[in-house]
Design a protein around this motif. Sequence first.
Motif, PDB file in Angstrom:
ATOM      1  N   HIS A 257      -0.045   5.373   9.782  1.00  0.00           N
ATOM      2  CA  HIS A 257      -0.827   5.239   8.550  1.00  0.00           C
ATOM      3  C   HIS A 257      -1.739   4.012   8.639  1.00  0.00           C
ATOM      4  O   HIS A 257      -2.885   4.042   8.177  1.00  0.00           O
ATOM      5  N   GLN A 258      -1.244   2.944   9.256  1.00  0.00           N
ATOM      6  CA  GLN A 258      -2.058   1.739   9.428  1.00  0.00           C
ATOM      7  C   GLN A 258      -3.273   2.029  10.299  1.00  0.00           C
ATOM      8  O   GLN A 258      -4.378   1.571  10.002  1.00  0.00           O
ATOM      9  N   ARG A 259      -3.095   2.803  11.377  1.00  0.00           N
ATOM     10  CA  ARG A 259      -4.225   3.147  12.245  1.00  0.00           C
ATOM     11  C   ARG A 259      -5.293   3.935  11.482  1.00  0.00           C
ATOM     12  O   ARG A 259      -6.493   3.696  11.643  1.00  0.00           O
ATOM     13  N   VAL A 260      -4.864   4.857  10.635  1.00  0.00           N
ATOM     14  CA  VAL A 260      -5.815   5.643   9.839  1.00  0.00           C
ATOM     15  C   VAL A 260      -6.581   4.735   8.880  1.00  0.00           C
ATOM     16  O   VAL A 260      -7.811   4.826   8.763  1.00  0.00           O
ATOM     17  N   LEU A 261      -5.867   3.847   8.203  1.00  0.00           N
ATOM     18  CA  LEU A 261      -6.524   2.944   7.255  1.00  0.00           C
ATOM     19  C   LEU A 261      -7.478   1.986   7.964  1.00  0.00           C
ATOM     20  O   LEU A 261      -8.538   1.648   7.427  1.00  0.00           O
ATOM     21  N   GLN A 262      -7.124   1.536   9.170  1.00  0.00           N
ATOM     22  CA  GLN A 262      -8.001   0.638   9.921  1.00  0.00           C
ATOM     23  C   GLN A 262      -9.301   1.341  10.301  1.00  0.00           C
ATOM     24  O   GLN A 262     -10.364   0.727  10.314  1.00  0.00           O
ATOM     25  N   ARG A 263      -9.229   2.637  10.613  1.00  0.00           N
ATOM     26  CA  ARG A 263     -10.449   3.390  10.933  1.00  0.00           C
ATOM     27  C   ARG A 263     -11.319   3.579   9.702  1.00  0.00           C
ATOM     28  O   ARG A 263     -12.542   3.568   9.786  1.00  0.00           O
ATOM     29  N   MET A 264     -10.695   3.764   8.548  1.00  0.00           N
ATOM     30  CA  MET A 264     -11.459   3.991   7.315  1.00  0.00           C
ATOM     31  C   MET A 264     -12.101   2.709   6.799  1.00  0.00           C
ATOM     32  O   MET A 264     -13.194   2.750   6.234  1.00  0.00           O
ATOM     33  N   GLY A 265     -11.431   1.584   6.944  1.00  0.00           N
ATOM     34  CA  GLY A 265     -11.960   0.306   6.485  1.00  0.00           C
ATOM     35  C   GLY A 265     -11.690  -0.771   7.506  1.00  0.00           C
ATOM     36  O   GLY A 265     -10.686  -1.479   7.411  1.00  0.00           O
TER      37      GLY A 265
ATOM     38  N   VAL B 230       0.837  -1.194   0.000  1.00  0.00           N
ATOM     39  CA  VAL B 230       0.000   0.000   0.000  1.00  0.00           C
ATOM     40  C   VAL B 230       0.874   1.247   0.000  1.00  0.00           C
ATOM     41  O   VAL B 230       0.634   2.188  -0.759  1.00  0.00           O
ATOM     42  N   ALA B 231       1.905   1.253   0.846  1.00  0.00           N
ATOM     43  CA  ALA B 231       2.790   2.413   0.943  1.00  0.00           C
ATOM     44  C   ALA B 231       4.112   1.979   1.564  1.00  0.00           C
ATOM     45  O   ALA B 231       4.207   0.938   2.206  1.00  0.00           O
ATOM     46  N   ARG B 232       5.150   2.813   1.362  1.00  0.00           N
ATOM     47  CA  ARG B 232       6.473   2.574   1.934  1.00  0.00           C
ATOM     48  C   ARG B 232       6.854   3.769   2.798  1.00  0.00           C
ATOM     49  O   ARG B 232       6.509   4.897   2.484  1.00  0.00           O
ATOM     50  N   PHE B 233       7.581   3.497   3.886  1.00  0.00           N
ATOM     51  CA  PHE B 233       7.932   4.536   4.852  1.00  0.00           C
ATOM     52  C   PHE B 233       9.379   4.394   5.285  1.00  0.00           C
ATOM     53  O   PHE B 233       9.937   3.308   5.268  1.00  0.00           O
ATOM     54  N   ARG B 234       9.953   5.506   5.728  1.00  0.00           N
ATOM     55  CA  ARG B 234      11.315   5.483   6.261  1.00  0.00           C
ATOM     56  C   ARG B 234      11.337   4.980   7.696  1.00  0.00           C
ATOM     57  O   ARG B 234      12.288   4.344   8.120  1.00  0.00           O
TER      58      ARG B 234
END
Length: 64
Positions: free
Chosen positions: A36-44, A24-28
């Motif tokens: 970002h995972q927490r935000v996506l979990q709230r959305m779906g 889904v995405a890459r991070f440093r």
Amino acid sequence: MTYFNQLHPWCLMRRLPKLQTSVVARFRRRCDAEAHQRVLQRMGPGVSYNIVFDVAIKSADATT
């Protein structure tokens, strides 16, 4: 592995049917991936995500 991927080793992966995954995405930093995972979990809430550390290991044969 591209230079961008070397700079961003933390990956947020989504599980797909039939044992497939999608980046889904890459991070440093891991903390950025977790946020970002927490935000996506709230959305779906029905979708499963994993955070993995993706690093390429150079073999001894690749240097010759």
